[in-house]
Design a protein around this motif. Sequence first.
Motif, mmCIF file in Angstrom:
data_model
loop_
_atom_site.group_PDB
_atom_site.id
_atom_site.type_symbol
_atom_site.label_atom_id
_atom_site.label_comp_id
_atom_site.label_asym_id
_atom_site.label_seq_id
_atom_site.Cartn_x
_atom_site.Cartn_y
_atom_site.Cartn_z
ATOM 1 N N VAL A 120 11.943 28.701 6.188
ATOM 2 C CA VAL A 120 11.030 28.594 5.053
ATOM 3 C C VAL A 120 11.211 27.217 4.422
ATOM 4 N N ASP A 121 10.109 26.464 4.323
ATOM 5 C CA ASP A 121 10.164 25.094 3.815
ATOM 6 C C ASP A 121 9.048 24.873 2.803
ATOM 7 N N GLY A 122 9.345 24.107 1.784
ATOM 8 C CA GLY A 122 8.336 23.730 0.803
ATOM 9 C C GLY A 122 8.595 22.329 0.280
ATOM 10 N N GLU A 123 7.535 21.632 -0.092
ATOM 11 C CA GLU A 123 7.692 20.291 -0.631
ATOM 12 C C GLU A 123 6.530 19.954 -1.563
ATOM 13 N N VAL A 124 6.819 19.089 -2.524
ATOM 14 C CA VAL A 124 5.823 18.539 -3.439
ATOM 15 C C VAL A 124 5.924 17.026 -3.353
ATOM 16 N N VAL A 125 4.800 16.365 -3.082
ATOM 17 C CA VAL A 125 4.772 14.912 -2.952
ATOM 18 C C VAL A 125 3.755 14.358 -3.936
ATOM 19 N N ASP A 126 4.200 13.463 -4.809
ATOM 20 C CA ASP A 126 3.336 12.786 -5.765
ATOM 21 C C ASP A 126 3.418 11.288 -5.522
ATOM 22 N N GLY A 127 2.335 10.594 -5.799
ATOM 23 C CA GLY A 127 2.344 9.145 -5.680
ATOM 24 C C GLY A 127 1.234 8.513 -6.482
ATOM 25 N N ASP A 128 1.539 7.342 -7.064
ATOM 26 C CA ASP A 128 0.506 6.588 -7.769
ATOM 27 C C ASP A 128 -0.370 5.804 -6.804
ATOM 28 N N GLY A 129 0.168 5.523 -5.595
ATOM 29 C CA GLY A 129 -0.589 4.803 -4.592
ATOM 30 C C GLY A 129 -0.437 3.302 -4.710
ATOM 31 N N PHE A 130 -0.493 2.630 -3.575
ATOM 32 C CA PHE A 130 -0.398 1.176 -3.551
ATOM 33 C C PHE A 130 -1.605 0.528 -4.207
ATOM 34 N N ARG A 131 -2.769 1.121 -4.032
ATOM 35 C CA ARG A 131 -3.994 0.536 -4.563
ATOM 36 C C ARG A 131 -4.433 1.241 -5.838
ATOM 37 N N ASP A 132 -5.305 0.587 -6.576
ATOM 38 C CA ASP A 132 -5.900 1.223 -7.740
ATOM 39 C C ASP A 132 -6.662 2.476 -7.289
ATOM 40 N N GLN A 171 -13.522 -9.073 -1.075
ATOM 41 C CA GLN A 171 -12.669 -8.333 -1.995
ATOM 42 C C GLN A 171 -11.214 -8.380 -1.552
ATOM 43 N N LEU A 172 -10.992 -8.343 -0.254
ATOM 44 C CA LEU A 172 -9.632 -8.397 0.280
ATOM 45 C C LEU A 172 -8.960 -9.717 -0.077
ATOM 46 N N ARG A 173 -9.719 -10.798 -0.047
ATOM 47 C CA ARG A 173 -9.152 -12.104 -0.398
ATOM 48 C C ARG A 173 -8.875 -12.214 -1.893
ATOM 49 N N GLY A 174 -9.510 -11.359 -2.693
ATOM 50 C CA GLY A 174 -9.299 -11.390 -4.133
ATOM 51 C C GLY A 174 -8.097 -10.571 -4.557
ATOM 52 N N ASP A 175 -8.273 -9.273 -4.691
ATOM 53 C CA ASP A 175 -7.208 -8.375 -5.140
ATOM 54 C C ASP A 175 -7.020 -7.287 -4.098
ATOM 55 N N ARG A 176 -5.924 -7.355 -3.356
ATOM 56 C CA ARG A 176 -5.669 -6.406 -2.272
ATOM 57 C C ARG A 176 -5.414 -5.000 -2.799
ATOM 58 N N ARG A 177 -5.022 -4.880 -4.050
ATOM 59 C CA ARG A 177 -4.750 -3.565 -4.622
ATOM 60 C C ARG A 177 -6.005 -2.911 -5.204
ATOM 61 N N ALA A 178 -7.093 -3.616 -5.231
ATOM 62 C CA ALA A 178 -8.285 -3.127 -5.921
ATOM 63 C C ALA A 178 -8.911 -1.946 -5.188
ATOM 64 N N PRO A 186 -6.076 -2.360 3.051
ATOM 65 C CA PRO A 186 -4.854 -3.171 3.070
ATOM 66 C C PRO A 186 -3.599 -2.320 2.972
ATOM 67 N N ALA A 187 -2.530 -2.821 3.595
ATOM 68 C CA ALA A 187 -1.228 -2.171 3.551
ATOM 69 C C ALA A 187 -0.389 -2.767 2.425
ATOM 70 N N PRO A 188 0.629 -2.047 1.957
ATOM 71 C CA PRO A 188 1.462 -2.561 0.864
ATOM 72 C C PRO A 188 2.284 -3.773 1.288
ATOM 73 N N GLY A 189 2.680 -4.560 0.289
ATOM 74 C CA GLY A 189 3.667 -5.606 0.508
ATOM 75 C C GLY A 189 5.056 -4.992 0.575
ATOM 76 N N ARG A 190 6.052 -5.793 0.232
ATOM 77 C CA ARG A 190 7.417 -5.278 0.294
ATOM 78 C C ARG A 190 7.564 -4.070 -0.629
ATOM 79 N N GLY A 191 8.186 -3.016 -0.111
ATOM 80 C CA GLY A 191 8.398 -1.804 -0.891
ATOM 81 C C GLY A 191 9.739 -1.188 -0.555
#
Length: 699
Positions: A192-204, A248-255, A682-687
Amino acid sequence: MPCGALAAPPTGGNAAAATELDRVVVTATRQPDDALLVPAAVDVVDAADLHRAQPGLSLSESLQRVPGVVARDRQNQAQGLQVSIRGFGARSTFGIRGVRLYSDGIPATMPDGQGQVSHFMPGSAGRIEVLRGPFSALYGNSSGGVISMFSADPPVAPELSMGIDAGSDGLRRESLSWHAPWRGDRDGGALVDGEVVDGDGFRDHSASRQVTGQAVFKGGFGDGGRYTVLLNSHDLRADDPQGLTAAQLRGDRRAASAGALNFDTRKTVHQDQAGVHVEQPLSAHHALSLTAYGGTRDTTQMLSIPVFVQANPLQGGGAIDLDRQYGGADLRWRWSTQVLERPFSLVAGVEYSESGERRRGYENFVGAQLGVVGALRRDEGNRVSGRDAYLQADWQPGDRWRINLGLRHSQVRFASDDDYVTADNPDDSGRLRYSRSSPVAGVLFRVTPTTSVYANAGGGFETPTFSELAYRADGASGLNDLRAARSRNAEVGVRGRGQGLEYSAALFDSRTRGELVVVANEGGRSIYANAGVTRRRGAELSLSGALSPRWRYAAAYTFLDARYGSDFATCAAAPCGDGDVLIEDGHRIPGLSRHAAWAELRWGIDADTDLILDGRFADRVYVDDGSDESAPAYAVFDLAAERRFEAFGLQWRGYARIENLFDREYVGSVIVNDGNGRYYEPAPGRGWVIGLRARKAFD
């Protein structure tokens, strides 16, 4: 993989892998020597590699070590993982397409070929098995490859495990597991396994929350009978940042895209599933097995289709409400005997699967308010069913030889009943039926006890999904009249192991007629048609071994040349006419890298401490059929450490990981042929990510 597992979807049985043909085989490769007996490209990612110094949040963490497989984390939980095998499945804009998926033997792919892995729990898996090449056609429609995840076997004593992970961009995960054997002398146990995963995300606008639970019960009964019961549930709530244009990618990669913010694009999913596998030997030479499953998946999604586009009375709206019920059964018989005094086995079976859905579309606005559910614009009942029969023979004509022959006949039927019919919106009801027989043949020669060479060939097919049948290229009402894509596949390979070394290599070639391609994009609609001929050919190589008692390495490389073999036309909107754009013979199929590589170097500082450096390379990826734009090539590296220790009566495992060590800016995935030019994800930078697991075993 023992031959019996190739004839039908893998099942969740617990028996050890067979090396003699008179035993019932219900799972794929489980012992090191088994792979040397299979005339196909099969890889296994075991528990040690699944769980070492990584959180186990996604299949993308582990499948990169398998050549021929691309698993891209899109940094967008609303769209999910992007998976392809030898180039099949790369054009899917959501979910997984062209690859068959199984969890403990229960299909995660619908009869039309659309699959999901959102309910998979890699952090709790015992192993993942990947089948590539012609033999995957024995799994039916849309079998460009097969990915099967299996839960671990029950422990010998009860265990309680807890874990917590944290990382950059607000990543948080809590997990809890209880694994225990049955009391007394009964074999098997409960997981029996359970998990909760939350994240703000790399991008807006990419925050998400997932809650997943799973229970697996395994055991024996009667005279040699085995059973596995699987129950799981998954809840997802995720924002959708959508793709970015090159500017847009050249502007803000997180947008996030402007449309994503204006319409609050988002997705919710609730899925419940249950399945059972039972196997029973009838005699020393005969055995039966049955797999049955059923589930529901309810999805709501807010899209960013502009308000003015929905002025068209034929437009289905920008808010989706989809309720799906699915299920199926597979009955298999196995006979083991001798032919010409040599071991022979025959597997025969039938499978039925069905998916029914109620799909409603609504306007994504009310007056001037955007991103809310408005007036009804679409209401239809859809049903797709698959009826399959299969047969596979395995013969050992000599001590070093093994011959496999197989045939699967599939029928896939689509039915759509349109309940939203107005004077301006005609009846789009329709029926379609596809039928295809897929033969395969393979031969293996064991050159030495530790080296095998093999060759195989076969045919396969891929029907459209309901999404691809929704709109016609000629602009008329009714289901899109598409043909099934048909492929001819072949491969040769070698596999072996020596002192401190394991290796495999394969060459493959696949030719497809009637490839399904996007020919028009307008107002949130993707319209599909059949292209003429496509070809995928390439090479795969994997190596792993020990440089010394403390140093180990592993590497995988894939070369893939995927091109269109005939001209076809695309346009901005259907029906195509003066605005046709000719895609010429020789253009590369988008979404695929020509070269891809992964490598890992592991240093065992001591018996309980590992330091791991891994890197991956992906060549340039074209994003559209015309090869007008592309995501550049990249190479990134991760550094991780893991420590195992005992304290306070518990067994602990802690790890820390730095991802994208050199902070490289790159595009992790692309949206092929996006109508708005928002190709890039886009993928995240250093994390960073850290985790701690605690386990208590009870005597």
